[in-house]
Scaffold this motif. Structure first.
Motif, PDB file in Angstrom:
ATOM      1  N   PHE A 158     -40.282  57.956 -52.418  1.00 47.30           N
ATOM      2  CA  PHE A 158     -40.778  59.193 -51.813  1.00 47.30           C
ATOM      3  C   PHE A 158     -39.826  59.728 -50.745  1.00 47.30           C
ATOM      4  CE2 PHE A 158     -44.462  57.013 -53.479  1.00 47.30           C
ATOM      5  CZ  PHE A 158     -45.231  58.017 -54.024  1.00 47.30           C
ATOM      6  N   LYS A 159     -38.685  59.096 -50.625  1.00 49.90           N
ATOM      7  CA  LYS A 159     -37.739  59.460 -49.564  1.00 49.90           C
ATOM      8  C   LYS A 159     -37.348  60.936 -49.633  1.00 49.90           C
ATOM      9  CE  LYS A 159     -33.822  57.337 -47.205  1.00 49.90           C
ATOM     10  NZ  LYS A 159     -34.642  56.715 -46.187  1.00 49.90           N
ATOM     11  N   ASP A 160     -36.993  61.398 -50.839  1.00 45.89           N
ATOM     12  CA  ASP A 160     -36.557  62.790 -50.991  1.00 45.89           C
ATOM     13  C   ASP A 160     -37.716  63.768 -50.815  1.00 45.89           C
ATOM     14  OD1 ASP A 160     -33.961  61.978 -51.467  1.00 45.89           O
ATOM     15  OD2 ASP A 160     -34.254  61.846 -53.644  1.00 45.89           O
ATOM     16  N   SER A 161     -38.856  63.448 -51.433  1.00 47.58           N
ATOM     17  CA  SER A 161     -39.991  64.378 -51.378  1.00 47.58           C
ATOM     18  C   SER A 161     -40.590  64.480 -49.978  1.00 47.58           C
ATOM     19  CB  SER A 161     -41.074  63.940 -52.371  1.00 47.58           C
ATOM     20  OG  SER A 161     -41.507  62.624 -52.104  1.00 47.58           O
ATOM     21  N   LEU A 162     -40.383  63.436 -49.140  1.00 49.31           N
ATOM     22  CA  LEU A 162     -40.933  63.452 -47.783  1.00 49.31           C
ATOM     23  C   LEU A 162     -39.876  63.742 -46.730  1.00 49.31           C
ATOM     24  CD1 LEU A 162     -43.302  60.332 -47.959  1.00 49.31           C
ATOM     25  CD2 LEU A 162     -43.965  62.729 -48.027  1.00 49.31           C
ATOM     26  N   SER A 163     -38.685  64.132 -47.176  1.00 50.42           N
ATOM     27  CA  SER A 163     -37.585  64.376 -46.233  1.00 50.42           C
ATOM     28  C   SER A 163     -37.917  65.495 -45.243  1.00 50.42           C
ATOM     29  CB  SER A 163     -36.302  64.711 -46.988  1.00 50.42           C
ATOM     30  OG  SER A 163     -36.496  65.859 -47.808  1.00 50.42           O
ATOM     31  N   PHE A 164     -38.768  66.456 -45.686  1.00 45.50           N
ATOM     32  CA  PHE A 164     -39.120  67.580 -44.809  1.00 45.50           C
ATOM     33  C   PHE A 164     -39.888  67.126 -43.576  1.00 45.50           C
ATOM     34  CE2 PHE A 164     -42.908  66.938 -47.273  1.00 45.50           C
ATOM     35  CZ  PHE A 164     -43.951  67.297 -46.440  1.00 45.50           C
ATOM     36  N   LEU A 165     -40.453  65.910 -43.620  1.00 46.50           N
ATOM     37  CA  LEU A 165     -41.240  65.427 -42.495  1.00 46.50           C
ATOM     38  C   LEU A 165     -40.381  64.938 -41.331  1.00 46.50           C
ATOM     39  CD1 LEU A 165     -44.144  63.373 -44.141  1.00 46.50           C
ATOM     40  CD2 LEU A 165     -44.352  65.451 -42.789  1.00 46.50           C
ATOM     41  N   ALA A 166     -39.093  64.713 -41.590  1.00 41.85           N
ATOM     42  CA  ALA A 166     -38.219  64.124 -40.571  1.00 41.85           C
ATOM     43  C   ALA A 166     -38.311  64.861 -39.245  1.00 41.85           C
ATOM     44  CB  ALA A 166     -36.774  64.102 -41.072  1.00 41.85           C
ATOM     45  N   GLY A 167     -38.370  66.181 -39.294  1.00 45.48           N
ATOM     46  CA  GLY A 167     -38.464  66.947 -38.060  1.00 45.48           C
ATOM     47  C   GLY A 167     -39.870  67.363 -37.707  1.00 45.48           C
ATOM     48  N   ASN A 168     -40.849  66.908 -38.486  1.00 47.06           N
ATOM     49  CA  ASN A 168     -42.230  67.353 -38.294  1.00 47.06           C
ATOM     50  C   ASN A 168     -43.230  66.213 -38.170  1.00 47.06           C
ATOM     51  OD1 ASN A 168     -41.817  70.369 -38.717  1.00 47.06           O
ATOM     52  ND2 ASN A 168     -40.998  69.577 -40.637  1.00 47.06           N
ATOM     53  N   PHE A 169     -42.745  65.026 -37.825  1.00 47.58           N
ATOM     54  CA  PHE A 169     -43.649  63.896 -37.713  1.00 47.58           C
ATOM     55  C   PHE A 169     -44.678  64.089 -36.609  1.00 47.58           C
ATOM     56  CE2 PHE A 169     -41.436  61.106 -40.630  1.00 47.58           C
ATOM     57  CZ  PHE A 169     -42.459  60.263 -41.035  1.00 47.58           C
ATOM     58  N   GLY A 170     -44.318  64.873 -35.611  1.00 50.09           N
ATOM     59  CA  GLY A 170     -45.267  65.143 -34.546  1.00 50.09           C
ATOM     60  C   GLY A 170     -46.548  65.752 -35.079  1.00 50.09           C
ATOM     61  N   LEU A 174     -46.799  54.974 -45.242  1.00 52.38           N
ATOM     62  CA  LEU A 174     -45.904  55.354 -46.332  1.00 52.38           C
ATOM     63  C   LEU A 174     -44.910  56.426 -45.870  1.00 52.38           C
ATOM     64  CD1 LEU A 174     -45.063  55.348 -49.358  1.00 52.38           C
ATOM     65  CD2 LEU A 174     -46.841  57.074 -49.728  1.00 52.38           C
ATOM     66  N   CYS A 175     -45.414  57.429 -45.160  1.00 58.42           N
ATOM     67  CA  CYS A 175     -44.552  58.511 -44.682  1.00 58.42           C
ATOM     68  C   CYS A 175     -43.510  57.994 -43.691  1.00 58.42           C
ATOM     69  CB  CYS A 175     -45.385  59.602 -44.021  1.00 58.42           C
ATOM     70  SG  CYS A 175     -46.488  60.488 -45.147  1.00 58.42           S
ATOM     71  N   ILE A 176     -43.931  57.096 -42.799  1.00 52.28           N
ATOM     72  CA  ILE A 176     -42.997  56.531 -41.823  1.00 52.28           C
ATOM     73  C   ILE A 176     -41.983  55.634 -42.515  1.00 52.28           C
ATOM     74  CG2 ILE A 176     -42.789  55.023 -39.809  1.00 52.28           C
ATOM     75  CD1 ILE A 176     -45.642  55.921 -39.026  1.00 52.28           C
ATOM     76  N   ASP A 177     -42.493  54.795 -43.405  1.00 48.61           N
ATOM     77  CA  ASP A 177     -41.645  53.827 -44.110  1.00 48.61           C
ATOM     78  C   ASP A 177     -40.556  54.510 -44.938  1.00 48.61           C
ATOM     79  OD1 ASP A 177     -40.859  51.301 -44.680  1.00 48.61           O
ATOM     80  OD2 ASP A 177     -42.576  50.775 -45.920  1.00 48.61           O
ATOM     81  N   ALA A 178     -40.877  55.683 -45.487  1.00 48.68           N
ATOM     82  CA  ALA A 178     -39.923  56.403 -46.334  1.00 48.68           C
ATOM     83  C   ALA A 178     -38.715  56.899 -45.547  1.00 48.68           C
ATOM     84  CB  ALA A 178     -40.612  57.583 -47.012  1.00 48.68           C
ATOM     85  N   HIS A 179     -38.818  56.914 -44.215  1.00 50.25           N
ATOM     86  CA  HIS A 179     -37.718  57.405 -43.381  1.00 50.25           C
ATOM     87  C   HIS A 179     -36.934  56.272 -42.722  1.00 50.25           C
ATOM     88  CE1 HIS A 179     -40.029  61.096 -43.860  1.00 50.25           C
ATOM     89  NE2 HIS A 179     -38.948  61.755 -43.501  1.00 50.25           N
TER      90      HIS A 179
END
Length: 219
Positions: free
Chosen positions: A55-67, A107-112
């Protein structure tokens, strides 16, 4: 030194373990069932760690939006707390939704996280199982407290949602920090501070419950 996301992962796993451990106490289950639930939760965590890379690529948009993710998770957890306190017969549903919420967040955290090894995954799973079972054992003492057990669990969940909300609000500031400047002072690193806060909270809880148990036995 732990990276920012590894610190978040450790915090979420610890919070999840304490949460489910307290829920197990509310179910008044036995030790064997508690161990089975803890082990199954650990196995599911290994599964989440294993598939997170896909899910690394599909969740990449979250990198700057984890807040925002943390703020939404805090809001959902707060609503679950309100439902739990209003209607305790919904405990199974609240437990299930809480578990799903945390596993999605993990999962979202782990993917980054880059280079998360199998060994680290096993250590994290062991960390989860131990905390969950220890908290379940400690929960037995909470039934001797003057306050209702459900209120104690609800208070923890409210504090938990506040902590996650604070993580969300401070995410953008923390991620901009240059962690190399902390290399000689690991104890001052923001990530480590958060981990130490969780450890200190668990230590204070254990000491408080032990002292309360001693006082009850004297009476």
């Amino acid at each position: 030194m732990l990276s920012l996301f590894e610190g978040y992962l450790l915090i979420f796993v610890a919070l999840f373990a304490v949460n489910i451990g307290l829920f197990l106490g509310n179910f008044k289950t036995n030790n064997l069932k508690a161990i089975i639930v803890a082990v199954l939760s650990g196995i599911l965590l290994i599964g989440v760690n294993s598939i997170s890379g896909y899910f690394k690529d599909s969740l990449s948009f979250l990198a700057g939006n984890f807040g925002y993710l943390f703020i939404v998770a805090a809001a959902v957890l707060f609503v679950l707390t309100w439902i739990f306190l209003k209607k305790e017969n919904n405990l199974k549903e609240v437990t299930l939704i809480t578990a799903v919420l945390f596993y999605i967040s993990i999962l979202c955290i782990d993917a980054h996280i880059d280079g998360f090894s199998v060994f680290n995954s096993l250590l994290l799973t062991l960390f989860l199982v131990i905390i969950m079972f220890v908290v379940y054992q400690l929960s037995k003492l909470l039934f001797y407290a003057k306050r209702e057990y459900s209120l104690i669990v609800g208070e923890f969940m409210i504090l938990e949602s506040i902590l996650i909300f604070i993580l969300g609000l401070t995410y953008w500031s923390v991620k901009e920090l240059d962690y190399s400047m902390f290399s000689a002072y690991l104890i001052l690193t923001p990530t480590y501070k958060l981990v130490y806060v969780i450890i200190l909270m668990i230590f204070i809880l254990i000491v408080g419950l032990y002292y309360n148990d001693k006082q009850l036995k004297k009476r």
